[in-house]
Enzyme design. Structure first.
Site, PDB file in Angstrom:
ATOM      1  N   GLY A  10      24.017   8.367  16.837  1.00  0.00           N
ATOM      2  CA  GLY A  10      22.982   8.360  16.033  1.00  0.00           C
ATOM      3  C   GLY A  10      23.672   9.137  14.927  1.00  0.00           C
ATOM      4  N   ASP A  36      23.744   3.663  14.507  1.00  0.00           N
ATOM      5  CA  ASP A  36      22.729   4.519  14.512  1.00  0.00           C
ATOM      6  C   ASP A  36      21.692   2.539  14.596  1.00  0.00           C
ATOM      7  OD1 ASP A  36      21.977   7.190  13.834  1.00  0.00           O
ATOM      8  OD2 ASP A  36      19.890   5.936  13.873  1.00  0.00           O
ATOM      9  N   TYR A 141      11.983  15.541  27.134  1.00  0.00           N
ATOM     10  CA  TYR A 141      13.541  15.528  26.176  1.00  0.00           C
ATOM     11  C   TYR A 141      14.806  17.057  26.932  1.00  0.00           C
ATOM     12  CZ  TYR A 141      16.588  17.509  22.842  1.00  0.00           C
ATOM     13  OH  TYR A 141      18.248  18.389  21.508  1.00  0.00           O
TER      14      TYR A 141
HETATM   15  C1  AKB Z   1      14.928  20.443  19.183  1.00  0.00           C
HETATM   16  O1  AKB Z   1      14.401  21.189  18.823  1.00  0.00           O
HETATM   17  O2  AKB Z   1      14.498  19.764  20.120  1.00  0.00           O
HETATM   18  C2  AKB Z   1      16.390  20.675  18.767  1.00  0.00           C
HETATM   19  C3  AKB Z   1      16.607  21.436  20.166  1.00  0.00           C
HETATM   20  C4  AKB Z   1      15.955  22.770  19.991  1.00  0.00           C
HETATM   21  O3  AKB Z   1      17.146  21.082  20.981  1.00  0.00           O
HETATM   22  N1  AKB Z   1      16.677  21.671  17.536  1.00  0.00           N
END
Ligand code: AKB
Length: 319
Positions: A10, A36, A141
């Site tokens: 990355g 990447d 995430y």
């Molecule tokens: C996001 O906003 O997803 C990132 C983080 C805070 O991990 N910048």
């Protein structure tokens, strides 16, 4: 002493661009293998293509090049991740397991995993959120980062892989635009300001979030990776604090340089994500274990962002 060979995945991203430069400054260009998912290039030349979800491709580089450190930065961020949760899980978690496996098989010396404030969810205290708060992330995430921390800890305790990790706040830098995070506004806004354009912010004016300026984020990464092994007491991930501010506060700071800077607020789905995150972070564990402290405050950041973006704009005009 074994010669260092450092792999970055990355490397074309926001953090990767700045980290590649810092690692080259510290170790030399030949030591750093920048990769990447897609072909990219930067001031140091081409970035090699590597899909970190492909275990064989990753193993080949780690084995053949005798890699001694891996910085695994490849990931889909919080806002973009919501568009395709299953793909985000695959990219973020599968690639991390591959890195851990490669590190285990080929005795890689140290491995870095970037976690995030996104591991915290609605249950955690919002103010001065501590290292050990309950993790119930809202986004895929955040789920991938919370699980990734546990996998890092597992490989450390079970196989002795020297995994180190930071929970980054939103990172602000002039090197490149971030891609798809909830904190991206704090970079985009400077690009608008130097072009004398108005900005429409997707968060409300009073949403306070933890942030960090790129030089502090890079220094934290290198200090953690350089710390003696016995000092690293946390093998999931360390909270690190930079500073906290709201969109209104960043606008007030920018207006010290651009008094007519204009802003509108139009919160979208990212508002809910931001509200699930801490508004400020307690990083006393990082301070205690490896002497972490941030240097940059908001006006320092505005000053450097505006100066560096204007310089870049001038160079582009001259080219
Ligand atoms: C996001 O906003 O997803 C990132 C983080 C805070 O991990 N910048």
């Amino acid at each position: 002493m074994q010669k260092e060979k450092i792999l970055i995945t990355g490397s074309g991203g926001q953090l990767g661009t700045a980290l590649r430069k810092a690692l080259i400054d510290k170790y030399g260009k030949d030591v750093v293998i920048a990769t990447d998912l897609v072909p990219k290039s930067d001031e140091f030349g081409n970035i090699d293509v590597l899909d970190a979800t492909d275990q064989k491709g990753l193993d080949k580089i780690v084995e053949e090049q005798n890699v001694t450190q891996i910085y695994h930065l490849a990931a889909i961020l919080s806002a973009n991740g919501e568009a395709n949760p299953v793909r985000t899980w695959d990219i973020n978690l599968k690639s991390w397991l591959n890195v851990l496996e490669a590190a285990r098989k080929y005795n890689v010396g140290r491995v870095f995993f970037p976690s995030s404030i996104a591991v915290f969810g609605t249950t955690a205290n919002k103010v001065g959120t501590s290292q050990t708060e309950y993790l119930d992330p809202l986004t895929v995430y955040g789920i991938s980062k919370a699980s990734g921390e546990q996998w890092g800890n597992y490989y450390f305790s079970k196989y002795g892989v020297d995994v180190r990790s930071l929970r980054y706040p939103g990172v602000i830098g002039h090197e490149s635009l971030p891609g798809g995070g909830t904190t991206d506004y704090a970079v985009e806004i400077y690009h608008k300001a130097i072009n004398n354009e108005a900005y429409t912010c997707y968060l409300s004016e009073s949403t306070s979030l933890p942030m960090i300026f790129m030089p502090d984020a890079i220094r934290a990464t290198l200090e953690l990776m350089d710390a003696p092994k016995e000092k690293i007491k946390t093998r999931t991930s360390y909270n690190i604090n930079g500073l906290s501010f709201t969109p209104k506060e960043i606008v007030d700071s920018i207006r010290k340089w651009y008094p007519n800077f204009s802003i509108q607020y139009s919160p979208d789905f990212r508002q809910e994500i931001a509200e699930s995150w801490p508004s400020s972070i307690n990083d006393s564990q990082a301070q205690q274990d490896w002497n972490w402290s941030a240097h940059y405050q908001l006006d320092d950041i505005s000053n450097e962002m505006i100066t560096e973006l204007l310089k870049k704009q001038d160079l582009l005009r001259q080219a």
